[in-house]
Design a protein around this motif. Structure first.
Motif, PDB file in Angstrom:
ATOM      1  N   SER A 124       1.719   9.689   2.510  1.00  0.00           N
ATOM      2  CA  SER A 124       2.890   9.086   3.158  1.00  0.00           C
ATOM      3  C   SER A 124       3.173   9.801   4.480  1.00  0.00           C
ATOM      4  O   SER A 124       3.532   9.178   5.484  1.00  0.00           O
ATOM      5  N   ARG A 132      -6.806   6.765   3.562  1.00  0.00           N
ATOM      6  CA  ARG A 132      -6.346   7.483   4.747  1.00  0.00           C
ATOM      7  C   ARG A 132      -6.970   8.884   4.749  1.00  0.00           C
ATOM      8  O   ARG A 132      -7.191   9.472   3.683  1.00  0.00           O
ATOM      9  N   CYS A 160      -5.106   6.608   9.935  1.00  0.00           N
ATOM     10  CA  CYS A 160      -3.892   7.146   9.289  1.00  0.00           C
ATOM     11  C   CYS A 160      -2.991   6.034   8.759  1.00  0.00           C
ATOM     12  O   CYS A 160      -2.229   6.241   7.806  1.00  0.00           O
ATOM     13  N   LEU A 161      -3.076   4.846   9.380  1.00  0.00           N
ATOM     14  CA  LEU A 161      -2.203   3.725   9.003  1.00  0.00           C
ATOM     15  C   LEU A 161      -2.847   2.787   7.986  1.00  0.00           C
ATOM     16  O   LEU A 161      -2.290   1.719   7.710  1.00  0.00           O
ATOM     17  N   ASP A 181       6.006   4.946   5.319  1.00  0.00           N
ATOM     18  CA  ASP A 181       4.824   4.303   4.738  1.00  0.00           C
ATOM     19  C   ASP A 181       5.248   3.050   3.963  1.00  0.00           C
ATOM     20  O   ASP A 181       6.091   3.143   3.063  1.00  0.00           O
ATOM     21  N   TYR A 209       0.650   8.614   7.131  1.00  0.00           N
ATOM     22  CA  TYR A 209       1.055   7.349   7.761  1.00  0.00           C
ATOM     23  C   TYR A 209       2.048   7.616   8.897  1.00  0.00           C
ATOM     24  O   TYR A 209       1.892   7.100  10.013  1.00  0.00           O
TER      25      TYR A 209
END
Length: 420
Positions: free
Chosen positions: A296, A367, A359-360, A283, A299
């Protein structure tokens, strides 16, 4: 003469009484002297206790200055304990101070050497060290991961993994079946995952091609594993090294999350941890702040989803392709893995890509949770199954209709032959 004899008797009695009185007096004085000596010794002991400082006994407890200590021998024992060097958990890892209650079997070096046939069949090489195939005495096939001396990971990661997997059990987490600390070696014994890592299946041209159905199921399995870590474990666990190399597949192609050496319990959340993980999956917020959270992991999972969609490894500029694809609504169609183009529904691919994009998100709090991700992937899977079943039914229906028409034509032909 008689008078003289009587005088002698009287004198003897008098002397005897005097001697008796003398002896009794001596005994009395001896008893008093002994009692006084004992009393003085007890007082001296009590004074020595009153002057004892507060100290630890080397076992983590504290001796108070007001404690009642019965004699000087006890004082010496406690002083000896206080002077003994304190043993930390790390200083005693070789003696396994923390592992006897874990319930995980411990093997000797000879056991592992025999099971691996002297470490002959190597399955792969990871950041921890080489992994060997082994067969245990009961016939169970396992994988043995050996901590290499050159590994960036070390004993701390080894102990973290053993202690965590002693309490974490889920169908989408790789099961730890044993460990070895012997002859300076540290080894972990896992269940054998016959199809290896997701990384190898996606990026090794000699491996089988993963179908879209398999990729969708793998994504769902990974989400279930992470959901257990974040929401099912107590306290929650942050993996911190999610990547395709740490996703293993069994013979049924079901995915399991592996390698917990860098994992942390969520009680550490928000603390500076030192940058850990694998570049390409880390992340960016974690990189800039040096602080990790469950988001994190989300990600890293988003990166894995795009890896499943595109077949591109993060080390080959995966994120640059993803960023370019976002410039158009159907941009993901341009980066979809060419090996399975035409074998799946493009709308399903776009739906999974939208989940991966969320998610990103550059802001961690925006997120989705892993539970939300899991539900979204499940919906895609269900829609896929409905369409697949509908298609299958239609094919069966039209197939049966064609067979009926064919049989009807054949009967008509036979009827004409009979008439002639």
């Amino acid at each position: 003469m008689v008078q003289k004899a009587d005088d002698l008797v009287i004198i003897g009695i008098s002397v005897g009484l005097a001697v008796g009185i003398l002896i009794a007096s001596l005994v009395f004085f001896a008893i008093c002297w002994y009692k006084k000596r004992v009393h003085l010794r007890r007082c001296a002991n009590e004074r020595s206790v009153a002057t004892l400082p507060i100290r630890t006994n080397g076992l983590g407890t504290v001796i108070e200055s007001s404690a009642s200590i019965p004699n000087s021998a006890t004082v010496k024992v406690l002083e000896y304990l206080a002077k003994k060097p304190r043993r930390s958990w790390w200083n005693n890892h070789g003696k396994d101070q923390f592992l006897p209650t874990s319930g995980i079997p411990r093997y000797s070096y000879k056991d592992i050497q025999k099971a691996t046939q002297n470490f002959t069949t190597i399955l792969g090489q990871g950041s921890f060290g080489p992994v060997y195939k082994a067969t245990m005495p009961a016939g169970e096939v396992v994988a043995v991961k050996v901590l290499a001396s050159s590994s960036k990971q070390g004993e701390k990661e080894f102990h973290t993994e053993v202690s965590l997997l002693a309490r974490l059990h889920h169908r989408n987490l790789v099961n730890l079946v044993g460990y070895c600390i012997d002859r300076g070696q540290h080894m972990l014994v896992y269940e054998y995952m016959s199809n290896g890592s997701l990384e190898k299946l996606l990026h090794n041209k000699n491996e089988q091609i993963l179908s879209w159905e398999e990729r969708l199921q793998i994504a769902l399995d990974i989400s279930h594993g992470i959901a257990y870590l974040h929401d099912g474990a107590v306290p929650p666990v942050i993996h911190r090294d999610l990547k395709s190399a740490n996703i293993l597949l069994d013979r049924a192609m079901r995915a399991k999350v592996a390698d917990f050496g860098l994992s942390k319990e969520e009680v550490f959340e928000g603390q500076n941890s030192g940058l850990k993980g694998t570049y390409g999956y880390i992340d960016p917020v974690y990189i800039s702040t040096n602080k990790f959270t469950t988001k994190s992991d989300i990600y890293s999972f988003g990166v894995i989803l795009f890896e499943l969609i595109t077949g591109i490894h993060p080390s080959r500029n995966l994120m640059e392709y993803v960023n370019l694809a976002t410039l158009s609504p159907d941009g993901v169609d341009e980066i979809f893995d060419s090996q399975i183009v035409g074998t799946c529904n493009p709308e399903e691919v776009r739906s999974l890509a939208r989940i991966a994009h969320k998610c990103l998100h550059k802001t961690p709090r925006k997120r989705p949770s892993v539970g939300e991700v899991s539900q979204a992937i499940l919906k895609i899977k269900q829609r896929h199954l409905v369409k697949e079943n509908t298609t299958s039914f239609a094919e069966d229906f039209y197939g049966a209709l064609s067979r009926i028409e064919f049989q009807d034509l054949e009967l008509k032909k036979l009827a004409r032959i009979d008439e002639s």
